[in-house]
Design a protein around this motif. Structure first.
Motif, PDB file in Angstrom:
ATOM      1  N   VAL A  38       0.883  -1.271   0.004  1.00 15.25           N
ATOM      2  CA  VAL A  38       0.055  -0.028  -0.368  1.00 15.25           C
ATOM      3  C   VAL A  38       1.051   1.280  -0.094  1.00 15.25           C
ATOM      4  N   MET A  39       1.881   1.207   0.564  1.00  9.58           N
ATOM      5  CA  MET A  39       2.834   2.347   0.324  1.00  9.58           C
ATOM      6  C   MET A  39       4.631   1.676   0.051  1.00  9.58           C
ATOM      7  N   GLN A  40       4.985   2.376  -1.401  1.00 10.99           N
ATOM      8  CA  GLN A  40       6.644   2.306  -2.110  1.00 10.99           C
ATOM      9  C   GLN A  40       7.205   2.906  -1.830  1.00 10.99           C
ATOM     10  N   GLU A  41       8.200   3.239  -1.146  1.00 13.32           N
ATOM     11  CA  GLU A  41       8.818   4.947  -1.388  1.00 13.32           C
ATOM     12  C   GLU A  41      10.249   4.239  -1.603  1.00 13.32           C
ATOM     13  N   ASP A  42      10.280   3.963  -3.222  1.00 14.27           N
ATOM     14  CA  ASP A  42      11.765   4.194  -3.755  1.00 14.27           C
ATOM     15  C   ASP A  42      13.357   4.951  -3.803  1.00 14.27           C
ATOM     16  N   PHE A  43      12.666   5.944  -3.571  1.00 12.64           N
ATOM     17  CA  PHE A  43      13.612   7.067  -3.475  1.00 12.64           C
ATOM     18  C   PHE A  43      13.799   7.149  -5.039  1.00 12.64           C
ATOM     19  N   ASP A  44      13.287   7.248  -5.846  1.00 10.37           N
ATOM     20  CA  ASP A  44      12.889   7.198  -7.168  1.00 10.37           C
ATOM     21  C   ASP A  44      13.645   8.904  -7.306  1.00 10.37           C
ATOM     22  N   GLY A  45      14.279   9.441  -8.376  1.00 10.31           N
ATOM     23  CA  GLY A  45      14.583  11.397  -8.908  1.00 10.31           C
ATOM     24  C   GLY A  45      15.926  11.409  -8.116  1.00 10.31           C
ATOM     25  N   THR A  46      15.968  13.030  -7.489  1.00  9.22           N
ATOM     26  CA  THR A  46      16.793  13.685  -7.325  1.00  9.22           C
ATOM     27  C   THR A  46      16.231  14.637  -6.306  1.00  9.22           C
ATOM     28  N   GLU A  47      14.933  13.713  -5.840  1.00  8.85           N
ATOM     29  CA  GLU A  47      14.469  14.954  -4.318  1.00  8.85           C
ATOM     30  C   GLU A  47      13.369  14.098  -3.836  1.00  8.85           C
ATOM     31  N   LEU A  48      13.427  14.895  -2.415  1.00  6.61           N
ATOM     32  CA  LEU A  48      12.605  13.917  -1.708  1.00  6.61           C
ATOM     33  C   LEU A  48      10.844  13.925  -2.367  1.00  6.61           C
ATOM     34  N   ASN A  49      10.597  12.402  -2.113  1.00 11.70           N
ATOM     35  CA  ASN A  49       8.884  13.162  -2.592  1.00 11.70           C
ATOM     36  C   ASN A  49       8.219  13.916  -1.549  1.00 11.70           C
ATOM     37  N   SER A  50       7.896  15.114  -1.530  1.00  7.39           N
ATOM     38  CA  SER A  50       6.556  15.982  -0.814  1.00  7.39           C
ATOM     39  C   SER A  50       5.149  14.524  -0.595  1.00  7.39           C
ATOM     40  N   GLU A  51       4.838  14.730  -1.326  1.00  4.38           N
ATOM     41  CA  GLU A  51       3.904  14.123  -1.305  1.00  4.38           C
ATOM     42  C   GLU A  51       3.984  13.223  -0.035  1.00  4.38           C
ATOM     43  N   LEU A  52       4.448  13.254  -0.011  1.00  6.90           N
ATOM     44  CA  LEU A  52       5.200  11.114   1.599  1.00  6.90           C
ATOM     45  C   LEU A  52       5.663  12.252   2.732  1.00  6.90           C
ATOM     46  N   TRP A  53       6.947  13.087   2.405  1.00  8.08           N
ATOM     47  CA  TRP A  53       7.810  13.347   3.723  1.00  8.08           C
ATOM     48  C   TRP A  53       7.341  14.544   3.868  1.00  8.08           C
ATOM     49  N   SER A  54       7.637  15.208   5.387  1.00  3.14           N
ATOM     50  CA  SER A  54       8.379  16.860   5.132  1.00  3.14           C
ATOM     51  C   SER A  54       9.030  16.568   6.170  1.00  3.14           C
ATOM     52  N   PHE A  55      10.560  17.521   6.477  1.00  4.26           N
ATOM     53  CA  PHE A  55      11.512  17.620   7.630  1.00  4.26           C
ATOM     54  C   PHE A  55      10.523  18.408   8.234  1.00  4.26           C
ATOM     55  N   GLU A  56      11.700  17.749   8.917  1.00  9.46           N
ATOM     56  CA  GLU A  56      11.573  18.854  10.712  1.00  9.46           C
ATOM     57  C   GLU A  56      12.448  19.144  11.007  1.00  9.46           C
ATOM     58  N   LEU A  57      12.283  20.402  11.404  1.00  8.11           N
ATOM     59  CA  LEU A  57      13.505  20.480  11.820  1.00  8.11           C
ATOM     60  C   LEU A  57      14.124  21.320  12.778  1.00  8.11           C
ATOM     61  N   GLY A  58      15.208  22.476  13.245  1.00 10.27           N
ATOM     62  CA  GLY A  58      15.863  22.309  14.252  1.00 10.27           C
ATOM     63  C   GLY A  58      16.213  21.763  14.740  1.00 10.27           C
ATOM     64  N   ASP A  59      16.234  22.565  16.367  1.00 12.72           N
ATOM     65  CA  ASP A  59      17.131  21.761  17.516  1.00 12.72           C
ATOM     66  C   ASP A  59      16.112  21.004  18.757  1.00 12.72           C
ATOM     67  N   ALA A 107      19.593  15.558   9.553  1.00  9.86           N
ATOM     68  CA  ALA A 107      18.197  15.595   8.693  1.00  9.86           C
ATOM     69  C   ALA A 107      16.915  14.262   9.588  1.00  9.86           C
ATOM     70  N   ARG A 108      16.138  14.922  10.044  1.00 10.58           N
ATOM     71  CA  ARG A 108      14.513  14.445   9.877  1.00 10.58           C
ATOM     72  C   ARG A 108      13.186  14.744   9.064  1.00 10.58           C
ATOM     73  N   ILE A 109      12.961  12.681   8.892  1.00  8.11           N
ATOM     74  CA  ILE A 109      11.789  12.991   7.877  1.00  8.11           C
ATOM     75  C   ILE A 109      10.381  12.229   8.046  1.00  8.11           C
ATOM     76  N   ILE A 110       9.346  12.722   8.220  1.00  8.08           N
ATOM     77  CA  ILE A 110       7.815  12.592   8.624  1.00  8.08           C
ATOM     78  C   ILE A 110       7.169  12.509   7.746  1.00  8.08           C
ATOM     79  N   THR A 111       5.863  11.303   8.065  1.00 10.83           N
ATOM     80  CA  THR A 111       4.836  11.256   6.801  1.00 10.83           C
ATOM     81  C   THR A 111       3.960  11.573   7.857  1.00 10.83           C
ATOM     82  N   LYS A 112       3.787  12.625   8.502  1.00 14.93           N
ATOM     83  CA  LYS A 112       2.617  12.955   9.447  1.00 14.93           C
ATOM     84  C   LYS A 112       1.585  14.095   8.707  1.00 14.93           C
TER      85      LYS A 112
END
Length: 275
Positions: A38-59, A107-112
């Motif tokens: 139901v979800m397949q992330e193969d990290f194709d391309g040259t950028e993070l898939n923004s439809e699936l992942w978001s960055f969490e930023l900061g300390d 870096a830290r990424i989430i699917t929230k």
């Protein structure tokens, strides 16, 4: 520091594709075969898939949790220096550098709010870094965290790793009454292999009232509400979202030392979810 309840061992031969696995497991464990992808992330391309992942930023201070609540030392960024997608692999790189008041970046990424799931098989194929003070993780938090907070929301650590122990990974759950140093956890040890020299698959099969933990399709633990260390409410029968990150320092691993070489990289080949 997390307490380790048990260590399971995997002896891998280098000459033939054979293995000896030893771990005391309850013969009544529930094992479910899940094959509907139901979800397949193969990290194709040259950028993070923004439809699936978001960055969490900061300390973490933006969330009121300096060091993300764990005394971590890094500042998470969305820079290419810290996260890159290239040739089918996503890499998170921890660097020793002065940035926004911190001495390390990562870096830290989430699917929230983009991909949230209740039950299924969740797995990732990863190559881990090595060195004291490195803390990569593949884990999940309850989608109601903003309403109920942690640990009431629940946390499922599919793979957690102390970079000073390059042949051991940990699988845990945190909930109300059994969190932090009292998490319900078990460790999995490769006897003659290192996790920084090749890719391995880390996953769970998760259903109502159970979570099974796997390394390379070997079942090494099952956690249920009946586990004696689950001393509070079972909070895992609801949707969760996925997190991948690499912390530097923190209460679990301690700070880097003079022998820790930077930069260090976590490599992720894929993330897949089945039901």
């Amino acid at each position: 520091m997390k307490k380790t309840k048990m260590i399971c061992s995997m002896l891998v031969t280098s000459v033939i594709a054979a293995s000896l696995f030893s771990c005391d497991l309850d013969e009544t464990q529930t094992v479910t075969t899940l094959d509907n992808l139901v979800m397949q992330e193969d990290f194709d391309g040259t950028e993070l898939n923004s439809e699936l992942w978001s960055f969490e930023l900061g300390d973490g201070s933006e969330e009121g949790l300096p060091g993300w609540g764990n005394n971590e030392l890094q500042y998470y960024t969305d820079r290419e220096e810290n996260l890159k997608v290239e040739e089918g692999v996503m890499t998170i790189t921890a660097r020793k550098e002065s940035f926004q008041g911190s001495n390390y970046t990562s870096a830290r990424i989430i699917t929230k709010a983009k991909f949230e799931k209740q039950y299924g098989r969740i797995e990732a194929r990863m190559k881990l870094p090595w060195g004291t003070g490195l803390w990569p993780a593949f884990w999940m938090l309850g989608t109601d965290i903003d309403q109920v907070g942690w640990p009431q929301t629940g946390e499922i650590d599919i793979m957690e790793y102390d970079g000073s122990e390059p042949n051991v990974v940990h699988g845990s759950v945190h909930g109300p009454g059994y969190s932090g140093g009292n998490a319900v956890t078990k460790s999995y040890e490769f006897i003659n292999d290192r996790l920084d020299t090749g890719f391995h698959t880390y996953g769970i099969e998760w259903g109502e009232n159970y979570i099974n933990y796997y390394v390379d399709d070997v079942l090494y633990n099952q956690i249920t509400p009946e586990n004696e260390d689950v001393t509070g409410e079972w909070v895992f029968n609801k949707p969760f979202y996925i997190i991948i990150n690499m912390a530097v320092g923190g209460s679990f691993v301690g700070p880097p030392n003079a022998d820790t070489v930077f930069p260090q990289t976590l490599e992720v080949d894929y993330v897949r979810v089945y039901e």
